[in-house]
Enzyme design. Structure first.
Site, PDB file in Angstrom:
ATOM      1  N   ARG A  29       1.079  -1.465   0.179  1.00 45.24           N
ATOM      2  CA  ARG A  29      -0.047  -0.171  -0.208  1.00 45.24           C
ATOM      3  C   ARG A  29       0.807   1.309  -0.066  1.00 45.24           C
ATOM      4  NH1 ARG A  29      -1.327   2.667   4.847  1.00 45.24           N
ATOM      5  NH2 ARG A  29      -3.381   4.408   4.324  1.00 45.24           N
TER       6      ARG A  29
ATOM      7  N   LYS B 120     -12.995   1.888   0.593  1.00 42.42           N
ATOM      8  CA  LYS B 120     -12.458   2.549   2.254  1.00 42.42           C
ATOM      9  C   LYS B 120     -13.742   2.810   3.067  1.00 42.42           C
ATOM     10  CE  LYS B 120      -8.920   4.311   3.012  1.00 42.42           C
ATOM     11  NZ  LYS B 120      -7.405   4.639   3.286  1.00 42.42           N
TER      12      LYS B 120
ATOM     13  N   ARG C 157      -7.576  17.535   7.475  1.00 46.05           N
ATOM     14  CA  ARG C 157      -6.070  18.345   8.448  1.00 46.05           C
ATOM     15  C   ARG C 157      -6.630  19.796   9.017  1.00 46.05           C
ATOM     16  NH1 ARG C 157      -2.969  13.584   8.875  1.00 46.05           N
ATOM     17  NH2 ARG C 157      -3.966  12.278   6.804  1.00 46.05           N
TER      18      ARG C 157
ATOM     19  N   THR D  14      -6.423  -1.165  10.559  1.00 46.45           N
ATOM     20  CA  THR D  14      -6.255  -0.166  11.032  1.00 46.45           C
ATOM     21  C   THR D  14      -6.281  -0.838  12.905  1.00 46.45           C
ATOM     22  OG1 THR D  14      -8.184   1.221  10.248  1.00 46.45           O
ATOM     23  CG2 THR D  14      -6.836   1.831  12.342  1.00 46.45           C
TER      24      THR D  14
END
Length: 476
Positions: free
Chosen positions: A37, A220, A78, A278
């Protein structure tokens, strides 16, 4: 049967400073890594270009088919660049505004729609939920808030607004650039972040198509909307990722285990590969062995029926990256070898999927048990029928033979599939069967008189649609 066929569950590893050398990539593959990834939230495009070429080069020299997955950042919000880290305490008053750089005491946020998506009482979570503020008011595009859970506020940390991201684009301009990059570099998979509805996936596929490619899309699932629209999202996706990090922030950690089971179940019903991701071995970022809870987490994801498990920080920045992959492989082999693992999942035919090919793979799975075959030999051009076979979780390995290396790499996400590239697209005759026997004995490790179940197409073995199944005894 050689030892390489022991592990059926695939492993996705995240490349980063801890694993970015050719030597480490080779060691990771030997330890059990199947997919690499590339996280586009970090690093430049030139950096990722160098790494994707390096992965392909290493895998090619090893004679294996490791896949590359370009993970799009998506509409990730962010904190901007701060002058320095800020210690915030419960009760402190903060002001947020859209900007990339800090101006005075105002906290910069890189999301232009922040002031539109929050209102009085809205919760804002920062740094994977470690910090929390509650909105007091919104005025003149500024968000005024009170700290309810303090800590250290750092630059570029993620920010979540649970249940309120209406202004976010599904595919950002940066994502489009990286889609083009993935096409140019012939990446094997693209992961789309923060999928909320099927239209998000279709938009991503449109961009891929616009660049004259058909790279599969891994959706996702990390938003509450995705759970509500689960069935339709799975239907238009090529694979699914249970992205538990943001999912556990947007929802509650209490809800994540059940959501994980729901997502895996739906993906399996629709015959789509599914990844659980995760914090699977999170403690191994700094420790040489995982906690018992983490080992159980990996094992339970496999028992739930996932096709792949993923490592993030454990391999990108972890001190024990190689040990983490080895540990995950051991957990997978141990779990699959236990009495609790369910092979040969006998699901009903799905009317939305090619019935002829479903019938062939169902028949192959049944034959496998009746003749005690040691493997299923699946001949496939694009890998469609092989992926269907994978979703049945057959008790013997699926040895896929394709005439396309691209197809072989894409099998890196399919449970229990071991790809080989052979230019054997011919009619089935005695000469071809002799080649097959030699291959099964020398490269797979089977023996004379072992049974295998073969699926393929006729009259051409590989390039047609799968339409036959037969039992074959090696050497006869």
């Amino acid at each position: 049967m050689k030892d390489i066929f022991l592990k059926r569950t695939k492993i996705v590893v995240t490349l980063g400073p801890a694993t970015e050398t050719p030597e480490m990539v080779k060691e990771l593959i030997l330890a059990g890594a199947n997919v690499f990834r590339l996280n586009t939230s970090h690093g430049t495009m030139d950096y990722h270009r160098e790494k994707i070429r390096m992965i392909k080069d290493v895998a090619s020299k090893m004679g294996v088919y490791a896949a590359t997955l370009v993970d799009l950042q998506g509409p990730k919000i962010r904190i901007g660049n701060l002058k320095e880290e800020i210690i915030i305490k419960n009760g402190d008053k903060l002001v947020f505004e859209h900007s990339n750089e800090q101006k005075g005491d105002i906290i910069p946020v890189d999301y232009e729609g922040l002031s539109n998506d929050v209102s009085k009482g809205s919760r804002i979570l920062i740094d994977d939920g470690k910090l929390e503020v509650v909105v007091d008011e919104v005025n003149d595009n500024k968000v005024y808030a009170t700290v309810t859970n303090g800590g250290v506020l750092k630059s570029r940390k993620g920010l979540n607004i649970p249940g309120s991201t209406a202004s976010l684009d599904a595919v950002t301009p940066k994502d489009v650039d990286f889609i083009k990059f993935a096409v140019e570099e012939k990446a094997d998979l693209i992961a789309l972040s923060f999928v909320r509805k099927k239209e998000d996936v279709l938009l991503c596929k449109k961009y891929i198509n616009d660049f004259n490619s058909a790279i599969p899309v891994v959706s996702k699932l990390e938003k509450p909307d995705a759970i509500q629209n689960l069935c339709e999202i799975v239907s238009v996706s090529d694979a699914i990722m249970v992205a538990r990090g943001d999912l556990g922030i947007e929802l509650s950690p209490v809800d994540v285990p059940i959501c994980q089971k729901l997502i895996i179940d739906e993906a399996n019903k629709q015959r789509k590969p599914v990844i659980v991701a995760t914090q699977m071995l999170e403690s191994m970022i700094n420790e040489p062995i995982p906690t018992r809870a983490e080992s159980s987490d990996v094992a339970n994801a496999i028992l739930d029926g996932t096709d792949a498990v993923m490592l993030s920080g454990e391999t990108s920045v972890g001190k024990f990256a190689l040990d983490a992959v080895k540990m995950m492989s051991k957990i997978a082999i141990s779990t699959e070898g236990s009495c609790f693992y369910k092979f040969d999942t006998d699901k009903e035919l799905n009317d939305d999927i090619a019935l002829t090919r479903q019938a062939v793979v169902f028949g192959a799975d049944k034959m496998l048990k009746y003749v005690n075959a040691k493997a299923i030999l699946s001949f496939s051009h694009f890998g469609y029928s092989t992926r269907l076979m994978s979703k049945l979780k057959p008790s013997a390995p699926v040895i896929m033979v394709s005439d396309m290396e691209e197809t072989c790499r894409k099998m890196a996400l399919s449970w229990g599939v071991y790809p080989f590239c052979k230019k054997w697209d011919a009619t089935v005759d005695q000469d071809l069967l002799l080649k097959v026997d030699e291959f099964l004995i020398n490269e797979v490790g089977l023996k004379q008189n072992d049974y295998v179940v073969i699926t393929g197409s006729a009259p051409r073995l590989i390039s047609g649609r799968t339409n036959f199944v037969r039992v074959h005894k090696i050497g006869t």
